[in-house]
Scaffold this active site. Sequence first.
Site, PDB file in Angstrom:
ATOM      1  N   THR A  67      -8.518  -1.427   9.186  1.00 33.17           N
ATOM      2  CA  THR A  67      -7.664  -1.189   8.030  1.00 33.17           C
ATOM      3  C   THR A  67      -7.969  -2.267   7.003  1.00 33.17           C
ATOM      4  OG1 THR A  67      -5.410  -0.706   7.325  1.00 33.17           O
ATOM      5  CG2 THR A  67      -5.647  -2.404   9.033  1.00 33.17           C
ATOM      6  N   LYS A  71     -12.605  -1.773   5.861  1.00 28.09           N
ATOM      7  CA  LYS A  71     -13.170  -0.426   6.038  1.00 28.09           C
ATOM      8  C   LYS A  71     -14.609  -0.289   5.518  1.00 28.09           C
ATOM      9  CE  LYS A  71      -8.898   2.263   6.284  1.00 28.09           C
ATOM     10  NZ  LYS A  71      -8.138   3.407   5.774  1.00 28.09           N
ATOM     11  N   ASN A  92     -12.896   3.987   9.373  1.00 30.94           N
ATOM     12  CA  ASN A  92     -11.572   3.562   9.868  1.00 30.94           C
ATOM     13  C   ASN A  92     -11.503   3.575  11.388  1.00 30.94           C
ATOM     14  OD1 ASN A  92     -11.318   6.317  10.442  1.00 30.94           O
ATOM     15  ND2 ASN A  92      -9.134   6.310   9.989  1.00 30.94           N
ATOM     16  N   ASP A 107      -9.624   9.552   8.478  1.00 33.42           N
ATOM     17  CA  ASP A 107      -8.500   9.717   7.532  1.00 33.42           C
ATOM     18  C   ASP A 107      -8.493  11.121   6.910  1.00 33.42           C
ATOM     19  OD1 ASP A 107      -7.302   7.232   7.819  1.00 33.42           O
ATOM     20  OD2 ASP A 107      -8.472   6.299   6.212  1.00 33.42           O
ATOM     21  N   GLY A 132      -5.545  10.004  -7.493  1.00 30.93           N
ATOM     22  CA  GLY A 132      -6.054   8.769  -6.900  1.00 30.93           C
ATOM     23  C   GLY A 132      -7.549   8.828  -6.653  1.00 30.93           C
ATOM     24  N   ALA A 133      -8.154   7.639  -6.553  1.00 36.18           N
ATOM     25  CA  ALA A 133      -9.604   7.550  -6.319  1.00 36.18           C
ATOM     26  C   ALA A 133      -9.922   6.359  -5.423  1.00 36.18           C
ATOM     27  CB  ALA A 133     -10.347   7.442  -7.642  1.00 36.18           C
ATOM     28  N   GLY A 134      -8.956   5.951  -4.606  1.00 32.78           N
ATOM     29  CA  GLY A 134      -9.189   4.851  -3.661  1.00 32.78           C
ATOM     30  C   GLY A 134      -9.745   5.392  -2.348  1.00 32.78           C
ATOM     31  N   GLY A 135      -9.628   4.596  -1.288  1.00 37.50           N
ATOM     32  CA  GLY A 135     -10.197   4.976   0.002  1.00 37.50           C
ATOM     33  C   GLY A 135      -9.621   6.268   0.561  1.00 37.50           C
ATOM     34  N   ALA A 136      -8.300   6.422   0.479  1.00 36.29           N
ATOM     35  CA  ALA A 136      -7.675   7.631   1.035  1.00 36.29           C
ATOM     36  C   ALA A 136      -8.124   8.858   0.257  1.00 36.29           C
ATOM     37  CB  ALA A 136      -6.151   7.499   0.992  1.00 36.29           C
TER      38      ALA A 136
HETATM   39  P1  NDP Z   1      -6.510   2.006  -2.659  1.00 35.58           P
HETATM   40  O1  NDP Z   1      -5.975   0.694  -3.044  1.00 35.58           O
HETATM   41  O2  NDP Z   1      -7.943   2.141  -2.222  1.00 35.58           O
HETATM   42  O3  NDP Z   1      -6.290   3.036  -3.894  1.00 35.58           O
HETATM   43  C1  NDP Z   1      -5.053   3.102  -4.551  1.00 35.58           C
HETATM   44  C2  NDP Z   1      -5.045   4.279  -5.551  1.00 35.58           C
HETATM   45  O4  NDP Z   1      -3.732   4.354  -6.089  1.00 35.58           O
HETATM   46  C3  NDP Z   1      -6.005   4.116  -6.706  1.00 35.58           C
HETATM   47  O5  NDP Z   1      -6.497   5.376  -7.094  1.00 35.58           O
HETATM   48  C4  NDP Z   1      -5.082   3.539  -7.798  1.00 35.58           C
HETATM   49  O6  NDP Z   1      -5.511   3.849  -9.114  1.00 35.58           O
HETATM   50  C5  NDP Z   1      -3.811   4.304  -7.508  1.00 35.58           C
HETATM   51  N1  NDP Z   1      -2.621   3.648  -8.045  1.00 35.58           N
HETATM   52  C6  NDP Z   1      -1.959   2.593  -7.507  1.00 35.58           C
HETATM   53  N2  NDP Z   1      -0.895   2.287  -8.283  1.00 35.58           N
HETATM   54  C7  NDP Z   1      -0.876   3.166  -9.297  1.00 35.58           C
HETATM   55  C8  NDP Z   1      -0.024   3.381 -10.423  1.00 35.58           C
HETATM   56  N3  NDP Z   1       1.055   2.599 -10.634  1.00 35.58           N
HETATM   57  N4  NDP Z   1      -0.305   4.385 -11.280  1.00 35.58           N
HETATM   58  C9  NDP Z   1      -1.385   5.196 -11.072  1.00 35.58           C
HETATM   59  N5  NDP Z   1      -2.240   5.048 -10.038  1.00 35.58           N
HETATM   60  C10 NDP Z   1      -1.985   4.050  -9.155  1.00 35.58           C
HETATM   61  O7  NDP Z   1      -5.544   2.546  -1.525  1.00 35.58           O
HETATM   62  P2  NDP Z   1      -5.856   3.604  -0.365  1.00 35.58           P
HETATM   63  O8  NDP Z   1      -6.628   4.735  -0.947  1.00 35.58           O
HETATM   64  O9  NDP Z   1      -6.374   2.906   0.823  1.00 35.58           O
HETATM   65  O10 NDP Z   1      -4.382   4.091   0.005  1.00 35.58           O
HETATM   66  C11 NDP Z   1      -3.641   4.937  -0.873  1.00 35.58           C
HETATM   67  C12 NDP Z   1      -2.379   5.397  -0.162  1.00 35.58           C
HETATM   68  O11 NDP Z   1      -2.735   6.211   0.950  1.00 35.58           O
HETATM   69  C13 NDP Z   1      -1.550   4.228   0.410  1.00 35.58           C
HETATM   70  O12 NDP Z   1      -0.198   4.531   0.201  1.00 35.58           O
HETATM   71  C14 NDP Z   1      -1.861   4.261   1.888  1.00 35.58           C
HETATM   72  O13 NDP Z   1      -0.795   3.787   2.668  1.00 35.58           O
HETATM   73  C15 NDP Z   1      -2.058   5.751   2.103  1.00 35.58           C
HETATM   74  N6  NDP Z   1      -2.866   6.066   3.285  1.00 35.58           N
HETATM   75  C16 NDP Z   1      -2.327   6.919   4.188  1.00 35.58           C
HETATM   76  C17 NDP Z   1      -3.014   7.259   5.316  1.00 35.58           C
HETATM   77  C18 NDP Z   1      -2.369   8.190   6.274  1.00 35.58           C
HETATM   78  O14 NDP Z   1      -2.893   8.359   7.369  1.00 35.58           O
HETATM   79  N7  NDP Z   1      -1.265   8.833   5.911  1.00 35.58           N
HETATM   80  C19 NDP Z   1      -4.365   6.752   5.596  1.00 35.58           C
HETATM   81  C20 NDP Z   1      -4.877   5.880   4.543  1.00 35.58           C
HETATM   82  C21 NDP Z   1      -4.131   5.546   3.438  1.00 35.58           C
HETATM   83  P3  NDP Z   1      -6.546   2.884  -9.910  1.00 35.58           P
HETATM   84  O15 NDP Z   1      -7.916   3.278  -9.414  1.00 35.58           O
HETATM   85  O16 NDP Z   1      -6.295   3.242 -11.328  1.00 35.58           O
HETATM   86  O17 NDP Z   1      -6.175   1.472  -9.566  1.00 35.58           O
END
Ligand code: NDP
Length: 284
Positions: A67, A71, A92, A107, A132-136
């Site tokens: 985690t 990752k 993961n 995931d 969103g465009a993060g890891g998830a």
């Molecule tokens: P990251 O930090 O890699 O990505 C976060 C994302 O959220 C980015 O796209 C970011 O946008 C966006 N973001 C955060 N704050 C804001 C805001 N205020 N307004 C707009 N966009 C926002 O995180 P992860 O991808 O790792 O995780 C994302 C979620 O998924 C978490 O809540 C995590 O707990 C959950 N998760 C759940 C899993 C499950 O099994 N249910 C497994 C893995 C994750 P920007 O690029 O603009 O910063």
Amino acid sequence: MAKNYKAELTGVFGQPVAENPTGVMQEAAFQACGLDWRYLTMEVSPANLADAFRGLRAIGMKGVNLTIPHKVAVIPLLDELSREAALIGAVNTVINRDGKLIGENTDGKGFLRGLRQDAGINPQGKSVVILGAGGAARAIAAELLLAGVAQLHIVNRSEERGLAMVDHLKAGTGKEITFEAWTGTYLVPSDVDVLVNATSIGLYPNVNDMPDVSLAAAKGDLLVCDAVFNPPMTPLLALAKDRGLPILDGLSMLVYQGVIGFERWTGQQAPEAAMKEALRNALL
Ligand code: NDP
């Protein structure tokens, strides 16, 4: 018969890691199957990750989850990557197959299993929007593309990050994906079948934060999903529920990514009901 006191080891490496609830469901699964296996929740700093993997190999751990923040950094420490983990660019779950460490990403697979099993939706031919465009988001998007969605649209606050993800997945799959920068309220179009919040908006402790989206134009059976699992009922899901729309919570994705991990590690069918119950009891 000779007694066997040897326990098999699995666990998670992360930092911070203390609030990661995966151990609760994996330990429940081992118990339900009568396996003498353990799942340890271990704080490992980035500087110690390589040493932690040397230790993992030395003591023959069956596998680990990774985690935040490991990752991506774990990849050079592994012997092999699954196609999906390579496409996503993150791991993961590590499986130790007779000394060979294989990196997998469960995931997105967990999300898809929830979509099919809990929401009864086959993603093939569907129109999906991911916030969103993060890891998830990357993991969910990759699996949806491999599962044959008809349209995939990414909406993200940071244009740079969003476009980078779209370009990467287009290059890896040859499929079309569209992107829009998230400025102001995102109105979910009426032809969308599935909306996924894969941002961290609504995650504990900011439990009242809500993604800036409007469901005013959404079709009556739009499935609204959240990757956030703590709390399971996010403001977005509550809004969708109030409107009579079907919902899929982040616990579903979390349970199934663990179910897949359990199956890869042990080679046995996972006791899904026991895992779900253990996780819900821990988080609700
Ligand atoms: P990251 O930090 O890699 O990505 C976060 C994302 O959220 C980015 O796209 C970011 O946008 C966006 N973001 C955060 N704050 C804001 C805001 N205020 N307004 C707009 N966009 C926002 O995180 P992860 O991808 O790792 O995780 C994302 C979620 O998924 C978490 O809540 C995590 O707990 C959950 N998760 C759940 C899993 C499950 O099994 N249910 C497994 C893995 C994750 P920007 O690029 O603009 O910063």
